[in-house]
Design an enzyme around this catalytic site. Structure first.
Site, PDB file in Angstrom:
ATOM      1  N   CYS A 137     -19.986 -18.194   1.240  1.00 58.28           N
ATOM      2  CA  CYS A 137     -20.339 -19.610   1.338  1.00 58.28           C
ATOM      3  C   CYS A 137     -20.541 -19.921   2.818  1.00 58.28           C
ATOM      4  O   CYS A 137     -20.475 -19.024   3.651  1.00 58.28           O
ATOM      5  CB  CYS A 137     -19.299 -20.518   0.691  1.00 58.28           C
ATOM      6  N   ALA A 138     -20.770 -21.166   3.138  1.00 55.24           N
ATOM      7  CA  ALA A 138     -21.112 -21.494   4.524  1.00 55.24           C
ATOM      8  C   ALA A 138     -19.956 -21.210   5.481  1.00 55.24           C
ATOM      9  O   ALA A 138     -20.166 -20.745   6.585  1.00 55.24           O
ATOM     10  CB  ALA A 138     -21.551 -22.944   4.630  1.00 55.24           C
TER      11      ALA A 138
END
Lengths: 97, 159
Positions: A12-13
């Site tokens: 994910c980010a």
């Protein structure tokens, strides 16, 4: 059954928020289905450091703007629930390969 | 404890802003002022949302989960904000445009514990009953109470 566990890269980010949610759901699902895998979580910016020797599958809640040679499954449905079964099924197929 | 993430001072159900940038400025300043977030948090939110948007379309509610690198977090928190106007945001994963007035600013500091709460919350937002209650609530006290009772229950189930 092969001895070698597959490696999943949860992305994910930030590498700590939604990837954790997705990792938990995925691993629970795999275990319920008598499957197992090793996994690590990472942030999307570090993906260029990985190639197909490092992981068999990327499960990501972000876009993956890099070509790593590792198959990518988009995991957003595991967060919202809309279409989650299909995503889990796709992951299962990759793990059983 | 999971419930320490919620705080009556970090709930605002009437935020009067025109766009996401104003919302980030407003909530960010408040979180910094109250010592939950550190300087750099606001620009972190803006940058992060541009590259990796956080909008999520659940079956019965759209929400956004703005969050940043943990270095900008002082004390772990979840800031619940509802805007008077519906704002344009982008969807996580594909960047598609969507709109919402429900925002949960996630201040995640401990990578091993707090994402568990996030998982519980994502389950709750898939639940129609919870969403209906969440949408109806218009006081900060009720909102805090909903969060505390919902996630206390979930944690008990898990134990």
């Amino acid at each position: 059954m092969a001895n070698n566990k597959k490696n999943i890269l949860f992305v994910c980010a930030t590498g700590i928020a939604t990837s954790t949610v997705v990792a938990e759901k995925t691993m629970d699902f795999l275990h319920e289905n008598g499957l197992d895998a090793d996994y690590v979580q990472t942030n999307v910016a570090s993906l260029p450091e990985y190639d197909k020797n490092d992981a068999d599958l990327i499960v990501a809640t972000t876009e993956v703007p890099y070509e790593t040679g590792i198959p990518v499954i988009r995991a957003l449905p595991l967060i919202t629930g809309i279409g989650a079964d299909k995503v889990l099924d796709d992951i299962k197929k990759e793990i059983e390969k | 404890m999971i419930n320490q993430m919620f705080d009556i001072d970090l709930i605002n159900l009437n935020v009067d802003v025109e766009d996401e940038q104003q919302l980030f400025d407003f909530i960010g300043s408040d979180a910094i002022e109250k010592n939950f977030a550190k300087l750099g948090y606001i620009s972190g939110l803006e940058k992060r949302e541009l590259s990796y948007p956080t909008g999520l379309q659940f079956p019965d509610i759209p929400i956004a989960l703005p969050h940043v690198d943990s270095k900008y977090i002082g004390k772990p928190f979840i800031y619940i904000a509802r805007t008077k106007k519906v704002l344009k945001v982008r969807q996580m994963g594909d960047g598609r445009e969507m709109s919402t007035n429900n925002f949960l600013f996630l201040g995640i500091k401990n990578a091993s514990k707090q994402p568990e709460l996030l998982a519980h919350m994502m389950n709750a937002f898939q639940n129609k009953e919870f969403v209906q209650t969440f949408l109806k609530i218009d006081s900060n006290e009720q909102m805090l109470n909903l969060m505390n009772t919902t996630f206390e229950k979930l944690e008990n189930v898990k134990n």
